[in-house]
Scaffold this motif. Structure first.
Motif, mmCIF file in Angstrom:
data_model
loop_
_atom_site.group_PDB
_atom_site.id
_atom_site.type_symbol
_atom_site.label_atom_id
_atom_site.label_comp_id
_atom_site.label_asym_id
_atom_site.label_seq_id
_atom_site.Cartn_x
_atom_site.Cartn_y
_atom_site.Cartn_z
ATOM 1 N N ALA A 169 0.828 -1.206 0.000
ATOM 2 C CA ALA A 169 0.000 0.000 0.000
ATOM 3 C C ALA A 169 0.865 1.260 0.000
ATOM 4 O O ALA A 169 0.577 2.231 -0.708
ATOM 5 C CB ALA A 169 -0.908 -0.011 1.231
ATOM 6 N N ARG A 170 1.930 1.238 0.767
ATOM 7 C CA ARG A 170 2.785 2.429 0.884
ATOM 8 C C ARG A 170 3.560 2.710 -0.400
ATOM 9 O O ARG A 170 3.814 3.869 -0.752
ATOM 10 C CB ARG A 170 3.762 2.220 2.061
ATOM 11 C CG ARG A 170 4.750 3.344 2.285
ATOM 12 C CD ARG A 170 4.063 4.626 2.711
ATOM 13 N NE ARG A 170 5.008 5.714 2.926
ATOM 14 C CZ ARG A 170 5.546 6.467 1.964
ATOM 15 N NH1 ARG A 170 5.218 6.242 0.700
ATOM 16 N NH2 ARG A 170 6.393 7.436 2.247
ATOM 17 N N LEU A 171 3.958 1.651 -1.096
ATOM 18 C CA LEU A 171 4.889 1.811 -2.217
ATOM 19 C C LEU A 171 4.224 1.797 -3.599
ATOM 20 O O LEU A 171 4.830 2.244 -4.574
ATOM 21 C CB LEU A 171 5.965 0.714 -2.148
ATOM 22 C CG LEU A 171 6.812 0.733 -0.862
ATOM 23 C CD1 LEU A 171 7.739 -0.483 -0.825
ATOM 24 C CD2 LEU A 171 7.622 2.021 -0.746
ATOM 25 N N ALA A 172 2.984 1.308 -3.681
ATOM 26 C CA ALA A 172 2.329 1.208 -4.996
ATOM 27 C C ALA A 172 2.296 2.543 -5.758
ATOM 28 O O ALA A 172 2.532 2.559 -6.974
ATOM 29 C CB ALA A 172 0.910 0.644 -4.835
ATOM 30 N N PRO A 173 2.052 3.662 -5.081
ATOM 31 C CA PRO A 173 2.016 4.927 -5.845
ATOM 32 C C PRO A 173 3.377 5.335 -6.400
ATOM 33 O O PRO A 173 3.461 6.263 -7.198
ATOM 34 C CB PRO A 173 1.537 5.960 -4.810
ATOM 35 C CG PRO A 173 0.955 5.166 -3.686
ATOM 36 C CD PRO A 173 1.689 3.872 -3.666
ATOM 37 N N HIS A 174 4.426 4.667 -5.965
ATOM 38 C CA HIS A 174 5.782 5.110 -6.321
ATOM 39 C C HIS A 174 6.513 4.117 -7.227
ATOM 40 O O HIS A 174 7.743 4.123 -7.299
ATOM 41 C CB HIS A 174 6.591 5.350 -5.040
ATOM 42 C CG HIS A 174 5.916 6.308 -4.115
ATOM 43 N ND1 HIS A 174 5.843 7.659 -4.338
ATOM 44 C CD2 HIS A 174 5.218 6.081 -2.970
ATOM 45 C CE1 HIS A 174 5.148 8.242 -3.372
ATOM 46 N NE2 HIS A 174 4.763 7.293 -2.533
ATOM 47 N N GLY A 175 5.776 3.239 -7.879
ATOM 48 C CA GLY A 175 6.404 2.341 -8.859
ATOM 49 C C GLY A 175 7.130 1.163 -8.253
ATOM 50 O O GLY A 175 7.961 0.534 -8.914
ATOM 51 N N VAL A 176 6.826 0.833 -7.002
ATOM 52 C CA VAL A 176 7.425 -0.360 -6.380
ATOM 53 C C VAL A 176 6.305 -1.378 -6.161
ATOM 54 O O VAL A 176 5.355 -1.119 -5.420
ATOM 55 C CB VAL A 176 8.117 -0.037 -5.041
ATOM 56 C CG1 VAL A 176 8.708 -1.307 -4.429
ATOM 57 C CG2 VAL A 176 9.206 1.018 -5.238
ATOM 58 N N GLN A 177 6.412 -2.519 -6.839
ATOM 59 C CA GLN A 177 5.406 -3.578 -6.713
ATOM 60 C C GLN A 177 5.813 -4.540 -5.602
ATOM 61 O O GLN A 177 6.960 -5.000 -5.572
ATOM 62 C CB GLN A 177 5.266 -4.375 -8.015
ATOM 63 C CG GLN A 177 4.419 -3.698 -9.068
ATOM 64 C CD GLN A 177 5.179 -2.624 -9.810
ATOM 65 O OE1 GLN A 177 6.363 -2.776 -10.073
ATOM 66 N NE2 GLN A 177 4.512 -1.545 -10.122
ATOM 67 N N VAL A 178 4.880 -4.843 -4.731
ATOM 68 C CA VAL A 178 5.159 -5.741 -3.601
ATOM 69 C C VAL A 178 4.227 -6.948 -3.702
ATOM 70 O O VAL A 178 3.029 -6.792 -3.964
ATOM 71 C CB VAL A 178 4.940 -5.019 -2.261
ATOM 72 C CG1 VAL A 178 5.220 -5.960 -1.086
ATOM 73 C CG2 VAL A 178 5.831 -3.777 -2.166
ATOM 74 N N PHE A 179 4.779 -8.132 -3.498
ATOM 75 C CA PHE A 179 4.006 -9.372 -3.607
ATOM 76 C C PHE A 179 4.250 -10.247 -2.391
ATOM 77 O O PHE A 179 5.358 -10.292 -1.850
ATOM 78 C CB PHE A 179 4.428 -10.164 -4.857
ATOM 79 C CG PHE A 179 4.231 -9.397 -6.125
ATOM 80 C CD1 PHE A 179 3.024 -9.450 -6.800
ATOM 81 C CD2 PHE A 179 5.246 -8.608 -6.637
ATOM 82 C CE1 PHE A 179 2.836 -8.719 -7.969
ATOM 83 C CE2 PHE A 179 5.074 -7.878 -7.803
ATOM 84 C CZ PHE A 179 3.862 -7.940 -8.472
ATOM 85 N N GLU A 180 3.217 -10.987 -2.016
ATOM 86 C CA GLU A 180 3.375 -12.038 -1.013
ATOM 87 C C GLU A 180 3.304 -13.372 -1.729
ATOM 88 O O GLU A 180 2.296 -13.692 -2.371
ATOM 89 C CB GLU A 180 2.257 -11.964 0.044
ATOM 90 C CG GLU A 180 2.370 -13.107 1.044
ATOM 91 C CD GLU A 180 1.239 -13.146 2.077
ATOM 92 O OE1 GLU A 180 0.489 -12.163 2.205
ATOM 93 O OE2 GLU A 180 1.132 -14.198 2.735
ATOM 94 N N VAL A 181 4.358 -14.160 -1.614
ATOM 95 C CA VAL A 181 4.359 -15.513 -2.165
ATOM 96 C C VAL A 181 4.219 -16.468 -0.984
ATOM 97 O O VAL A 181 5.028 -16.433 -0.054
ATOM 98 C CB VAL A 181 5.648 -15.787 -2.970
ATOM 99 C CG1 VAL A 181 5.736 -17.251 -3.375
ATOM 100 C CG2 VAL A 181 5.694 -14.888 -4.196
ATOM 101 N N ARG A 182 3.173 -17.300 -1.029
ATOM 102 C CA ARG A 182 2.778 -18.104 0.131
ATOM 103 C C ARG A 182 2.938 -19.598 -0.178
ATOM 104 O O ARG A 182 2.001 -20.248 -0.651
ATOM 105 C CB ARG A 182 1.314 -17.775 0.402
ATOM 106 C CG ARG A 182 0.852 -17.969 1.784
ATOM 107 C CD ARG A 182 -0.607 -17.537 1.881
ATOM 108 N NE ARG A 182 -0.768 -16.264 2.529
ATOM 109 C CZ ARG A 182 -1.961 -15.687 2.748
ATOM 110 N NH1 ARG A 182 -3.068 -16.270 2.361
ATOM 111 N NH2 ARG A 182 -2.029 -14.533 3.372
ATOM 112 N N PRO A 183 4.129 -20.151 0.092
ATOM 113 C CA PRO A 183 4.327 -21.577 -0.218
ATOM 114 C C PRO A 183 3.549 -22.482 0.733
ATOM 115 O O PRO A 183 3.271 -22.116 1.879
ATOM 116 C CB PRO A 183 5.829 -21.792 -0.016
ATOM 117 C CG PRO A 183 6.439 -20.438 0.070
ATOM 118 C CD PRO A 183 5.367 -19.538 0.601
#
Ligand code: NAP
Length: 249
Positions: A169-183
């Protein structure tokens, strides 16, 4: 890609073994990879020989080690395009939640939650300076599935899942994509002691896809993220679990 020095840079924590190693091997095909280890220098050195990755010792729960890792990456490679928060640990001994002590709780929260939370803070500030980047959090089905014999692991992963949402949420407006990978259940040293019991439960129908995961199953998902295939997703949770999360009736 031929000119290695012009490749994007990926930082993979816990790249010496298991899932992190598979991710480092996969990313080394296209990226300059910095892979960290904590105690198994031998494994890290074999990764270095196999892939040309740069290795760096870092206990992710140590503030000084995290700062040194980012300083090293900045000085040596000058850029950071992808951070994979993979390093993590299981309890040394599984104990019922009514018996388990604070020492294991503190160790797991330090390594599995505080470490990646604050490493990401450092990396994100740098990515904002650079105008973009991608960040992956390797969490676990334990973020939502309650295992009463390793409550501290579940709590650490549930917290890490929220960390991924917060940074997304904090970084999406600034071109940083964040993902959760849940093995789900992945064949590595971490589950070696209980692998047989898991195999029996899988044979009895625990997983819709009917097989245990391999580290490469997770690495392929990180590959898609690294290639930008998921760039219009923010904070997406990617279940890499053979269908474990599906509720059926
Ligand atoms: N295997 C599974 O079924 C499964 C399922 C869901 C999620 N996960 C998660 O996936 C991630 C990787 O697990 P894995 O199964 O590949 O485990 P693994 O085979 O035990 O490897 C763990 C890696 O993390 C590093 N590490 C451990 N504690 C560290 C610390 N305090 N600081 C820095 N590095 C540390 C280890 O370094 P050394 O080699 O130097 O010890 C190693 O590279 C973990 O976050 C784990 O919770 C695993």
């Amino acid at each position: 890609m031929s000119d290695r020095a012009s490749r994007p840079v990926a930082l993979v924590t816990g790249g010496s073994r298991g899932i992190g190693r598979a991710i480092a091997v996969e990313l080394a095909r296209t990226h300059q990879v910095v892979a960290t280890y904590r105690s198994r220098r031998d494994c890290a050195e074999s990764l270095e020989r196999e892939t040309g990755a740069t290795i760096f010792r870092c206990d992710i729960s140590s503030r000084g080690d995290r700062a040194a890792l980012l300083d090293f990456t900045r000085e040596r490679l000058g850029r950071l395009d992808l951070l994979v928060n993979n390093a993590g640990m299981a309890p040394l001994e599984r104990r019922d939640i009514l018996e388990a002590g604070e020492e294991s709780f503190d160790a797991l929260i330090g390594a599995n939650l505080k470490g990646p939370y604050f490493l990401t803070q450092l990396a994100a500030r740098w990515m904002l300076e650079r105008g973009g980047g991608r960040i992956v959090f390797i969490t676990s089905v334990s973020a939502y599935a309650a295992s009463v014999s390793r409550g501290e692991y579940c709590v650490s992963k549930a917290g890490l899942s929220m960390a991924a949402a917060l940074y997304a949420a904090r970084l999406a407006p600034h071109g940083v994509q964040v993902f959760e990978v849940r093995p789900g259940i992945i064949r590595t040293d971490m589950i070696a002691k209980v692998a047989q019991a898991y195999e029996e439960r899988i044979a009895a129908g625990l997983l819709p896809q009917g097989r245990m995961g391999e580290p490469e199953d997770v690495a392929r998902v990180v590959r898609a993220i690294a290639d930008g295939q998921l760039d219009y997703c923010a904070g997406q949770v990617l279940d890499v679990d053979g269908g474990f999360h599906l509720r059926t009736l």
